[in-house]
Write an enzyme that holds these catalytic residues in place. Structure first.
Site, PDB file in Angstrom:
ATOM      1  N   HIS A  72      71.471  99.461   8.250  1.00  0.00           N
ATOM      2  CA  HIS A  72      71.298 100.950   8.463  1.00  0.00           C
ATOM      3  C   HIS A  72      69.730 101.120   8.945  1.00  0.00           C
ATOM      4  O   HIS A  72      69.517 102.273   9.267  1.00  0.00           O
ATOM      5  CB  HIS A  72      71.758 101.631   7.471  1.00  0.00           C
ATOM      6  CG  HIS A  72      73.241 101.338   7.090  1.00  0.00           C
ATOM      7  ND1 HIS A  72      74.148 101.384   8.265  1.00  0.00           N
ATOM      8  CD2 HIS A  72      73.790 101.025   5.850  1.00  0.00           C
ATOM      9  CE1 HIS A  72      75.343 101.088   7.435  1.00  0.00           C
ATOM     10  NE2 HIS A  72      75.052 100.975   6.074  1.00  0.00           N
ATOM     11  N   GLY A  73      68.774 100.242   8.698  1.00  0.00           N
ATOM     12  CA  GLY A  73      67.572 100.690   8.818  1.00  0.00           C
ATOM     13  C   GLY A  73      67.205 100.748  10.636  1.00  0.00           C
ATOM     14  O   GLY A  73      67.803  99.933  11.100  1.00  0.00           O
TER      15      GLY A  73
END
Ligand SMILES: [Zn+2]
Length: 310
Positions: free
Chosen positions: A128-129
């Site tokens: 999700h970075g």
């Protein structure tokens, strides 16, 4: 790399900084990382001489993939409260140190995979970075950084990212949406986080409650297509165990055997296609940390079986 391993040893990457203490009751099960290593050693899945310690990723490596302003904000502990809300916890120096070790671990796992066919990082999968912000417990996107670092050093040209965590790898999709050298493939649950999915090259958003048979059909039918389209020099495999039926956050219904079949099918296909695979741990959520750590070792057991089947 000068170290040589027995053909059948599974190269495993671990750093003591992987396990840090978060506030009590936090949803992120940080202690699982050291438990995984212990189980793998106790069960003889890995031996002490096949464990590698990574160097934490440095600022230059992180900036090859992420926006420089974002990296500076993280390094100077300047994430504001809305950025920390997106991340899911308050950032501090220890958490950043841990995240850097995890990225270094995925870079090292990729280098080891290129030498030994399969290697596993016992952390990573922070999918999700995003290029310019943190999200969903992920500060740096370790796989995106590893791909870009290896490309910059001309060690690889093309990569395929196979993301089998129950949550869609929205951050990873963003990094590579306009990059023809990196193919992104995701099987996830459509009703799990994130609400707004980003577009991977191939996305399969399965409905809540999907069990082993439908899941494995989807994987076995579509993964060969992805490999053929991507023609990669390396695969990065996010082997999150949150599609398991007992997972606290995931909404798919895979059994223990289903998870093992998933990992074996994926690794076997890559092995037969002669593509090295760097495995990252991905998500898994439970109050029972021993059981959770045990589940996470599925990928290592599968990797050892595939390495030994040669
Ligand atoms: Zn997940």
């Amino acid at each position: 790399m000068s170290i040589s391993l027995k053909q059948t040893s599974l190269p495993l990457v671990f750093h003591p900084d992987y396990t840090i203490t978060l506030p009590k009751g936090h949803r992120f099960p940080m202690e699982k990382y050291s438990k995984i290593l212990q189980i793998l050693l106790n069960d003889g899945v890995v031996s002490k001489d096949s464990i590698f310690t990574p160097k934490p990723a440095n600022r230059n490596e992180l900036c090859i993939a992420h926006n420089k302003d974002y990296i500076d904000a993280v390094f100077n502990n300047k994430l504001d409260s809305s950025a920390e809300r997106l991340l899911g916890f308050k950032c501090n120096k220890t958490i950043v140190k841990r995240a850097r070790a995890a990225v270094g671990g995925t870079i090292l796992a990729a280098r080891l995979a290129l030498k030994y066919q399969i290697a596993c990082n016992t952390a990573g999968g922070s999918h999700h970075g995003h290029p310019g912000h943190a999200a969903g417990f992920c500060i740096f996107n370790d796989v995106a950084v590893a791909v870009k670092v290896l490309q910059k050093q001309s060690i690889i040209h093309k990569a395929l990212i196979i993301d089998l965590d129950v949550h869609q790898g929205d951050g990873t999709a963003c990094f590579f949406s306009c990059d023809p050298t990196v193919f992104t493939f995701s099987i996830h649950c459509e009703t799990n986080y994130p609400d707004k999915k980003k577009r991977s090259d191939m996305d399969f958003g399965l409905p809540q409650g999907t069990g082993d048979d439908t899941y494995l059909d989807c994987l076995r039918k579509n993964l060969p297509i992805a490999i053929s389209k991507a023609q990669p020099d390396i695969v990065f495999l996010n082997a999150g165990v949150d599609p398991h039926i007992d997972d606290k956050l995931g909404k798919l219904n895979l059994s223990n055997n289903g998870l093992l079949a998933r990992d074996l099918s994926t690794l076997d296909l890559c092995q037969k296609s002669k593509i090295p695979v760097a495995c990252v741990l991905g998500g898994g959520y439970s109050d029972d940390l021993n059981e959770l750590a045990q589940k996470h070792t599925t990928i290592h057991r599968a990797a050892k079986m595939v390495l030994n089947s040669e």
